[in-house]
Write an enzyme that holds these catalytic residues in place. Structure first.
Site, PDB file in Angstrom:
ATOM      1  N   LYS A 266       0.841  -1.195   0.000  1.00 15.21           N
ATOM      2  CA  LYS A 266       0.000   0.000   0.000  1.00 15.21           C
ATOM      3  C   LYS A 266       0.880   1.252   0.000  1.00 15.21           C
ATOM      4  O   LYS A 266       2.000   1.211   0.494  1.00 15.21           O
ATOM      5  CB  LYS A 266      -0.869   0.021   1.272  1.00 15.21           C
ATOM      6  CG  LYS A 266      -2.035  -0.939   1.271  1.00 15.21           C
ATOM      7  CD  LYS A 266      -2.839  -0.776   2.563  1.00 15.21           C
ATOM      8  CE  LYS A 266      -3.997  -1.763   2.613  1.00 15.21           C
ATOM      9  NZ  LYS A 266      -5.013  -1.526   1.578  1.00 15.21           N
ATOM     10  N   ARG A 340     -10.462 -11.493   1.825  1.00 17.95           N
ATOM     11  CA  ARG A 340     -11.312 -12.544   1.253  1.00 17.95           C
ATOM     12  C   ARG A 340     -10.624 -13.910   1.315  1.00 17.95           C
ATOM     13  O   ARG A 340     -11.281 -14.943   1.417  1.00 17.95           O
ATOM     14  CB  ARG A 340     -11.705 -12.158  -0.181  1.00 17.95           C
ATOM     15  CG  ARG A 340     -10.543 -11.992  -1.122  1.00 17.95           C
ATOM     16  CD  ARG A 340     -10.885 -11.198  -2.365  1.00 17.95           C
ATOM     17  NE  ARG A 340     -10.962  -9.748  -2.109  1.00 17.95           N
ATOM     18  CZ  ARG A 340     -11.268  -8.842  -3.025  1.00 17.95           C
ATOM     19  NH1 ARG A 340     -11.544  -9.225  -4.269  1.00 17.95           N
ATOM     20  NH2 ARG A 340     -11.312  -7.571  -2.728  1.00 17.95           N
TER      21      ARG A 340
HETATM   22  N1  BES Z   1      -8.239  -3.690   4.328  1.00 14.83           N
HETATM   23  C1  BES Z   1      -8.407  -3.252   2.998  1.00 14.83           C
HETATM   24  C2  BES Z   1      -9.717  -2.492   2.786  1.00 14.83           C
HETATM   25  C3  BES Z   1      -9.824  -1.159   3.469  1.00 14.83           C
HETATM   26  C4  BES Z   1      -9.468   0.006   2.823  1.00 14.83           C
HETATM   27  C5  BES Z   1     -10.334  -1.072   4.741  1.00 14.83           C
HETATM   28  C6  BES Z   1      -9.597   1.221   3.464  1.00 14.83           C
HETATM   29  C7  BES Z   1     -10.468   0.139   5.382  1.00 14.83           C
HETATM   30  C8  BES Z   1     -10.095   1.297   4.742  1.00 14.83           C
HETATM   31  C9  BES Z   1      -8.405  -4.451   2.058  1.00 14.83           C
HETATM   32  O1  BES Z   1      -7.627  -5.529   2.454  1.00 14.83           O
HETATM   33  C10 BES Z   1      -7.838  -3.974   0.766  1.00 14.83           C
HETATM   34  O2  BES Z   1      -6.699  -3.641   0.731  1.00 14.83           O
HETATM   35  N2  BES Z   1      -8.668  -3.982  -0.268  1.00 14.83           N
HETATM   36  C11 BES Z   1      -8.255  -3.538  -1.556  1.00 14.83           C
HETATM   37  C12 BES Z   1      -8.760  -4.531  -2.566  1.00 14.83           C
HETATM   38  C13 BES Z   1      -8.190  -4.339  -3.925  1.00 14.83           C
HETATM   39  C14 BES Z   1      -6.729  -4.690  -3.939  1.00 14.83           C
HETATM   40  C15 BES Z   1      -8.941  -5.208  -4.888  1.00 14.83           C
HETATM   41  C16 BES Z   1      -8.857  -2.165  -1.782  1.00 14.83           C
HETATM   42  O3  BES Z   1      -9.980  -1.912  -1.358  1.00 14.83           O
HETATM   43  O4  BES Z   1      -8.165  -1.319  -2.362  1.00 14.83           O
HETATM   44 MN    MN Z   2      -5.602  -5.337   1.815  1.00 17.85          MN
END
Ligand code: BES
Ligand code: MN
Ligand code: ZN
Length: 489
Positions: A266, A340
């Protein structure tokens, strides 16, 4: 651990009012009619209350809102909080009044002169919830939170009603504490230890370690945690308050104690918020605590998948293919779509082992749900109209925002992989829905199921009606109510 503020009950005694220290609260309906306690305060303060009631400021208040009269003459109290509230308030009005009191009392002891006000237990819940503060890591001397006293005409049944509300508040606080806790403190091991402690409440708590998870074939879950020095764990909490041969209801939570994104790292900005990526597991834990504390008559099993998503020489790579416990293979396109992968195995395990009568999972699953619904509503994804309608009703009663989202084959098709049974991401369009479709691939057709995407509601940057900024504990009350409605009615 943050405990709810102490609450005492006193029978109404007009003679106590004059010398009572701290702050006093009185409750006045829209008509402006004063009860005996309000009249007493008005007389002592030489008519200050009556002057307020005649002013347009009182007229403008909504039920549950208040105005503070500071340092009134004629009494010891340093303030009188005048709350607009019907004598027979609705639940949400009583809770709002309680939250108002929590804010206005500050760090000063409060005596609420309730008289014959009904729903004082709901007022107390609002007060307890809004008075939460996460100060475990502040080194300066913390001022002890003073208690609140409810002065009521009749104490009949109040202690019992309060103990149920206290069970709810303690569950909410458990969720908030876990969710607020930084990841260097709330490791997977520490999380499991805190859950294990709930055995003292009569819950059965098992911790499945990596070796057992390996044996069970939970490769998608393990693939998320393998880059971290913290061991992956699955914790199973069982509350058996119902008939011994009734199958349980299952709650499943995403417990990513920190989500760096893994090799699909990230960006740095805001990454610290990913300490709350175990919020789903936090809610499951809080609900289990509430059920145990109030000795629920339902059978409920709570399962949480605890992992840390880190990059390292041993971490999962984009392009890796892993096999789930169910047997389906997953091509991992993006290691940041890890929640997931954790849930797939825990959901499958929950169904295989417990054959639950229904199943709800909670997860801070996608950023996309925040784009869609903001911080007001969680996304509700379900294969069952009756179950999701029952949940939406419970959430509405608890003023916890929830909104049903669509699902369907066209979305599922986005998960097709060239080399495996599925990919773990379905591209940018409808990111929250394709995530839900991924989960549904691990739900048996006969299992009534809801996926709650709580990424927007688990933790917020500005205060809400019942919580300061930070973790909200969203969902504990709705799920507790759903379980009570469905299995204890
Ligand atoms: N934990 C994150 C989702 C999230 C984002 C929670 C912001 C709280 C605040 C999740 O694991 C994630 O990183 N999701 C990605 C999925 C993508 C790579 C398909 C996302 O939402 O960007
Ligand atoms: Mn994630
Ligand atoms: Zn995540």
């Amino acid at each position: 651990m943050t405990a709810p503020i102490p609450l005492d009950i006193l029978e109404t005694d007009l003679d106590l009012i004059k010398e009572r220290a701290g702050k006093l609260a009185i409750f006045i309906p829209e008509t402006g009619a004063m009860d005996a306690t309000a009249r007493r305060v008005n007389r002592l303060s030489k008519g200050a209350v009556a002057r307020l009631l005649e002013s347009p400021r009182f007229e403008k208040l909504k039920p549950g809102e208040a105005i503070q009269l500071a340092f009134p003459q004629g009494m010891t109290a340093e303030a009188v909080i005048v709350v607009k509230l019907p004598r027979r308030p609705k639940v949400e009005q009583a809770r709002k009044a309680g939250a108002t009191l929590a804010k206005q009392m500050g760090k000063v002891a409060l005596t609420a002169l309730c008289g014959n006000l009904s729903r004082t237990d709901e007022l107390a819940l609002g007060l307890m919830m809004r008075a939460y503060e996460f100060s475990d890591h502040k080194t300066a001397d913390q001022e002890a939170t003073p208690g609140a006293t409810l002065m009521v005409n009749s104490t009949d049944g109040l202690e019992e009603a309060l103990s149920v509300q206290r069970a709810v508040a303690e569950g909410v606080f458990f969720t908030r504490d876990l969710t607020n806790e930084p990841a260097n403190i709330l490791t997977t091991t520490e999380f499991a230890d805190r859950l294990k402690e709930m055995e003292a409440l009569g819950l059965k708590v098992e911790v499945l370690e990596e070796k057992e998870l390996e044996k069970l074939g939970m490769r998608t879950l393990l693939s998320v945690g393998q880059g971290s020095d913290s061991p992956s764990k699955v914790v199973v909490m069982q509350w058996s308050g119902g008939k011994s041969d009734d199958k349980p209801f299952a709650l499943v939570g995403k417990g990513v104690v920190f989500d760096t994104g893994g090799i699909s790292l990230k960006p740095a900005g805001g990454m610290e918020d990913m300490t709350m990526d175990m919020g789903g597991a936090g809610v499951v834990s809080g609900v289990m605590k509430t059920l145990a504390l109030r000795k629920s008559k339902a059978n409920v099993v709570g399962l949480v998948g605890l992992v840390e998503n880190m990059p390292s020489g041993n971490a999962t790579r984009p392009g890796d293919v892993v096999t789930s416990m169910k047997g389906d293979t997953v091509e991992i396109i993006n290691t940041d779509a890890e929640g997931r992968l954790v849930l797939a195995d825990v959901l499958w395990y929950a169904q295989e082992r417990f054959e639950p009568v229904g199943c709800i999972n909670l997860a801070t699953l996608t950023g996309a749900i925040i784009i869609g619904l903001g911080h007001e509503n969680a996304g509700v994804f379900s294969n069952s109209d009756p179950l999701s309608n029952a949940f939406l009703k419970a959430a509405e009663a608890e003023e916890e925002g929830a909104w049903r989202m669509p699902m369907g084959k066209a979305y599922d098709d986005q998960l097709k992989s060239r080399i495996a049974d599925m990919k773990n991401v379905g591209g940018r369009p409808a990111g929250s829905i394709t995530a839900a479709q991924f989960l549904q691939r691990f739900i048996k057709p006969e299992t009534a199921w809801i996926h709650l995407d709580i990424a927007g509601v688990a933790s917020v940057k500005s205060e809400t009606a019942f919580a300061p900024k930070g973790a909200t504990g969203w969902g504990v009350r709705a799920l507790n109510r759903l379980i009570a409605d469905k299995f204890e009615g």
